[in-house]
Design an enzyme around this catalytic site. Structure first.
Site, PDB file in Angstrom:
ATOM      1  N   HIS A   1       0.864  -1.190   0.000  1.00  0.00           N
ATOM      2  CA  HIS A   1       0.000   0.000   0.000  1.00  0.00           C
ATOM      3  C   HIS A   1       0.891   1.227   0.000  1.00  0.00           C
ATOM      4  CE1 HIS A   1      -3.151   2.840   1.068  1.00  0.00           C
ATOM      5  NE2 HIS A   1      -3.996   1.894   0.696  1.00  0.00           N
TER       6      HIS A   1
ATOM      7  N   ASP B   1      -7.937  -5.175  -0.142  1.00  0.00           N
ATOM      8  CA  ASP B   1      -8.425  -6.050  -1.229  1.00  0.00           C
ATOM      9  C   ASP B   1      -8.099  -7.510  -0.997  1.00  0.00           C
ATOM     10  OD1 ASP B   1      -7.553  -3.273  -3.056  1.00  0.00           O
ATOM     11  OD2 ASP B   1      -9.577  -4.087  -3.058  1.00  0.00           O
TER      12      ASP B   1
HETATM   13  C1  SDX Z   1      -6.122   0.084  -3.020  1.00  0.00           C
HETATM   14  O1  SDX Z   1      -4.342   4.611  -2.182  1.00  0.00           O
HETATM   15  C2  SDX Z   1      -5.279   4.000  -1.555  1.00  0.00           C
HETATM   16  O2  SDX Z   1      -5.709   4.396  -0.507  1.00  0.00           O
HETATM   17  C3  SDX Z   1      -5.855   2.796  -2.270  1.00  0.00           C
HETATM   18  C4  SDX Z   1      -6.880   1.966  -1.515  1.00  0.00           C
HETATM   19  C5  SDX Z   1      -8.155   2.732  -1.276  1.00  0.00           C
HETATM   20  O3  SDX Z   1      -8.852   2.415  -0.318  1.00  0.00           O
HETATM   21  O4  SDX Z   1      -8.496   3.600  -2.127  1.00  0.00           O
HETATM   22  O5  SDX Z   1      -6.343   1.562  -0.280  1.00  0.00           O
HETATM   23  C6  SDX Z   1      -7.276   0.708  -2.308  1.00  0.00           C
HETATM   24  O6  SDX Z   1      -5.868   0.403  -4.143  1.00  0.00           O
HETATM   25  C7  SDX Z   1      -5.270  -0.909  -2.281  1.00  0.00           C
HETATM   26  C8  SDX Z   1      -4.073  -1.432  -3.134  1.00  0.00           C
HETATM   27  C9  SDX Z   1      -4.569  -2.544  -4.044  1.00  0.00           C
HETATM   28  N1  SDX Z   1      -3.497  -2.934  -5.006  1.00  0.00           N
HETATM   29  C10 SDX Z   1      -2.872  -4.107  -4.926  1.00  0.00           C
HETATM   30  O7  SDX Z   1      -3.054  -4.930  -4.029  1.00  0.00           O
HETATM   31  C11 SDX Z   1      -1.921  -4.392  -6.091  1.00  0.00           C
HETATM   32  C12 SDX Z   1      -0.595  -4.944  -5.552  1.00  0.00           C
HETATM   33  N2  SDX Z   1       0.115  -3.893  -4.823  1.00  0.00           N
HETATM   34  C13 SDX Z   1       1.069  -3.098  -5.553  1.00  0.00           C
HETATM   35  O8  SDX Z   1       0.838  -2.915  -6.895  1.00  0.00           O
HETATM   36  C14 SDX Z   1       1.590  -1.892  -4.773  1.00  0.00           C
HETATM   37  O9  SDX Z   1       1.879  -2.326  -3.517  1.00  0.00           O
HETATM   38  C15 SDX Z   1       0.715  -0.650  -4.680  1.00  0.00           C
HETATM   39  C16 SDX Z   1       0.308  -0.171  -6.025  1.00  0.00           C
HETATM   40  C17 SDX Z   1      -0.498  -0.913  -3.848  1.00  0.00           C
HETATM   41  C18 SDX Z   1       1.541   0.449  -3.994  1.00  0.00           C
HETATM   42  O10 SDX Z   1       2.592   0.720  -4.824  1.00  0.00           O
HETATM   43  P1  SDX Z   1       3.717   1.830  -4.437  1.00  0.00           P
HETATM   44  O11 SDX Z   1       3.413   2.506  -3.168  1.00  0.00           O
HETATM   45  O12 SDX Z   1       3.927   2.687  -5.638  1.00  0.00           O
HETATM   46  O13 SDX Z   1       4.964   0.928  -4.152  1.00  0.00           O
HETATM   47  P2  SDX Z   1       5.980   0.415  -5.265  1.00  0.00           P
HETATM   48  O14 SDX Z   1       5.206  -0.127  -6.432  1.00  0.00           O
HETATM   49  O15 SDX Z   1       6.971   1.495  -5.495  1.00  0.00           O
HETATM   50  O16 SDX Z   1       6.650  -0.856  -4.530  1.00  0.00           O
HETATM   51  C19 SDX Z   1       7.722  -0.675  -3.619  1.00  0.00           C
HETATM   52  C20 SDX Z   1       8.502  -1.976  -3.722  1.00  0.00           C
HETATM   53  C21 SDX Z   1       8.926  -2.339  -5.155  1.00  0.00           C
HETATM   54  O17 SDX Z   1      10.078  -3.147  -5.054  1.00  0.00           O
HETATM   55  P3  SDX Z   1      11.559  -2.455  -5.294  1.00  0.00           P
HETATM   56  O18 SDX Z   1      11.504  -1.841  -6.704  1.00  0.00           O
HETATM   57  O19 SDX Z   1      11.683  -1.385  -4.221  1.00  0.00           O
HETATM   58  O20 SDX Z   1      12.536  -3.586  -5.171  1.00  0.00           O
HETATM   59  O21 SDX Z   1       7.675  -3.084  -3.300  1.00  0.00           O
HETATM   60  C22 SDX Z   1       7.480  -3.987  -4.393  1.00  0.00           C
HETATM   61  C23 SDX Z   1       7.803  -3.218  -5.663  1.00  0.00           C
HETATM   62  O22 SDX Z   1       8.235  -4.098  -6.694  1.00  0.00           O
HETATM   63  N3  SDX Z   1       6.066  -4.371  -4.351  1.00  0.00           N
HETATM   64  C24 SDX Z   1       5.619  -5.621  -4.476  1.00  0.00           C
HETATM   65  C25 SDX Z   1       4.224  -5.516  -4.310  1.00  0.00           C
HETATM   66  N4  SDX Z   1       3.886  -4.240  -4.110  1.00  0.00           N
HETATM   67  C26 SDX Z   1       5.034  -3.529  -4.150  1.00  0.00           C
HETATM   68  N5  SDX Z   1       6.258  -6.818  -4.701  1.00  0.00           N
HETATM   69  C27 SDX Z   1       5.452  -7.893  -4.768  1.00  0.00           C
HETATM   70  N6  SDX Z   1       4.099  -7.891  -4.614  1.00  0.00           N
HETATM   71  C28 SDX Z   1       3.465  -6.718  -4.386  1.00  0.00           C
HETATM   72  N7  SDX Z   1       2.144  -6.699  -4.226  1.00  0.00           N
END
Ligand code: SDX
Length: 428
Positions: free
Chosen positions: A306, A363
């Site tokens: 998140h 989710d």
């Molecule tokens: C919602 O914003 C809100 O409030 C949203 C929400 C709401 O109520 O409106 O809470 C609802 O959208 C919840 C999120 C649902 N999405 C997912 O579950 C999809 C999976 N999660 C990711 O795509 C990600 O965690 C996000 C999009 C939720 C957040 O992304 P960020 O903050 O931009 O973080 P990032 O992508 O920069 O990740 C940081 C690191 C990265 O690794 P490095 O490049 O630092 O090595 O964490 C890794 C990412 O690759 N990473 C994951 C991961 N999520 C982030 N690795 C594996 N699995 C994951 N799910």
């Protein structure tokens, strides 16, 4: 004495005001930065940039706190109805008995949609994703209410709010009925908001529909947990579109579209599809966790991580308990729940996830509950939209009513070709 921040640009020092919110959060007000320095800020994905000041929702990502208008979600989802929380978010206070009765009366008596709107569904394939229907029909609804588009007329805004909150469940249920090739069920006024939606979703004209109080209670709680979440992707979209003075229906339709993405509201559908994949692969959780950690593999553990919550998503904690209760009460044994638990266990102990603060989000468990309740996977994000609707409306209303609001128009840093002369095609 108000706080300030000093910044040195190209050898010159500037002082900028710092504002402090009611929970002690601080922001450097950079509204005058470009005028003062000729320089802008850049923040891909707005990780450190605030778009507005808001009195609606407070969340603390480090402490896992989420409050609507100061009330804790843990309390609201136990003690309030979803419609009462919708009133709270939009009007700023919990309704008294008279206000609650009037609010429920309006919402109940606007729940039907014009018969002509049904013809939209005739044009769509049965396999159409319900989110495409929801965003299109939400925008199309405005064509039947040209009398209430004026964003500065409180009466027109109020009736648009009643219509949207009342009709969105009807549109959502009709999208589902279309996918099943079943007849649409008219909303029944004697039901409350949640009961009415379940009836339109699952009732059939050929037999008496038996309302299940377990489903009513669980859905009431889940919609409350989704009701608002400050400036997330879809809410920021609603605010940005609304800042151009697009009417409320158009602004909400934009929010529905933004929510559809699998990184945002579409994650609940993606979580179930991921669990199905792992289940079909023999439940080999370790293999899929390794894929999620592999930089060269674009697989992500959907439902984890998140932007704001860096300890735990308080909504996920509540939903984890609800999943246990609902599945036990309905006598549903779902192997995907076991896979989900294993994934969570591994993720909470694996350094990759701990270092990146990747915990189950809202989710992660909602899809398992929806599945047990009988909703098809494609309807999960529609349910998220039904929950988030009052939050979108509250944020849009706060934006429109704020004297600070300007049309949203971010700047950029250009990195393309510098000026060059046009070249005739025979010389390219
Ligand atoms: C919602 O914003 C809100 O409030 C949203 C929400 C709401 O109520 O409106 O809470 C609802 O959208 C919840 C999120 C649902 N999405 C997912 O579950 C999809 C999976 N999660 C990711 O795509 C990600 O965690 C996000 C999009 C939720 C957040 O992304 P960020 O903050 O931009 O973080 P990032 O992508 O920069 O990740 C940081 C690191 C990265 O690794 P490095 O490049 O630092 O090595 O964490 C890794 C990412 O690759 N990473 C994951 C991961 N999520 C982030 N690795 C594996 N699995 C994951 N799910």
């Amino acid at each position: 004495m108000s706080e300030t921040a000093k910044i040195i640009i190209n050898g010159k020092e500037y002082e900028l005001p710092v504002i402090t919110g009611s929970e002690g959060e601080q922001a450097i007000d950079i509204a005058q930065l470009r005028a003062l320095t000729g320089v802008i800020t850049l923040d891909n994905g707005f990780t450190s940039t605030g778009s507005c000041q808001s009195a609606i929702t407070f969340l603390d990502g480090e402490k896992g706190i989420l409050r609507y208008r100061g009330y804790r979600i843990e309390e609201l989802c136990q003690k309030s109805s979803f419609l009462e929380v919708a009133y709270l978010l939009i009007h700023g206070e919990l309704p008294n008995a008279a206000q609650e009765a009037e609010w429920e009366h309006h919402i109940t008596h606007h729940s039907m949609i014009k018969e002509d709107i049904k013809r939209y569904w005739d044009a769509w394939p049965q396999t159409a994703h319900p989110m495409a229907l929801l965003s299109s029909v939400t925008s199309a609804l405005s064509t039947f209410y040209e009398d209430s588009h004026n964003v500065y007329d409180p009466r027109q805004v109020e009736i648009s709010i009643h219509r949207l909150i009342a009709k969105m469940p009807t549109v959502a249920a009709y999208a589902y009925k279309k996918s099943q090739g079943q007849p649409y069920m008219y909303p029944i006024n004697r039901y409350n908001y949640i009961e009415r939606f379940l009836y339109m979703m699952f009732a059939l004209p050929v037999e008496e529909y038996k309302m299940n109080p377990v489903l009513v209670k669980a859905l009431n709680q889940i919609l409350i947990l989704h009701a608002d979440h400050e400036q997330n992707c879809s809410t920021s979209t609603v605010r940005l579109v609304g800042s151009s003075h697009a009417n409320l229906f158009a602004s909400i339709a934009a929010g529905v579209t933004a929510l559809w993405g699998p990184l945002h509201g579409g994650a609940n559908q993606a979580v179930l599809e991921m669990l199905d994949k792992i289940h079909a692969d023999g439940g080999n959780v370790d293999k899929w966790v390794a894929k999620a950690k592999d930089k060269d593999d674009n697989f992500k553990l959907m439902g984890f991580g998140h932007r704001v919550y860096k300890n735990f998503d308080p909504r996920a904690l509540i939903l984890k308990e609800t999943a246990d209760e609902v599945l036990a009460t309905l006598g549903v044994v779902d192997p995907r729940l076991e896979i989900a638990r294993k994934l969570e266990e591994i993720a909470l102990s694996d350094p990759y996830f701990i270092e990146r603060k990747l915990y189950p989000n809202v989710d992660f468990y909602s899809g398992i509950i929806y599945k047990a309740m009988g909703f098809p996977t494609k309807m999960f994000t529609v349910l998220f939209a039904l929950g988030r609707l009052p939050g979108w409306i509250a944020q849009w209303k706060e934006m429109i009513e704020s004297k600070e609001t300007k049309i949203g128009r971010p700047r950029q840093i250009y990195t393309g070709a510098t000026e060059r002369p046009w070249v005739p095609v025979n010389k390219r």
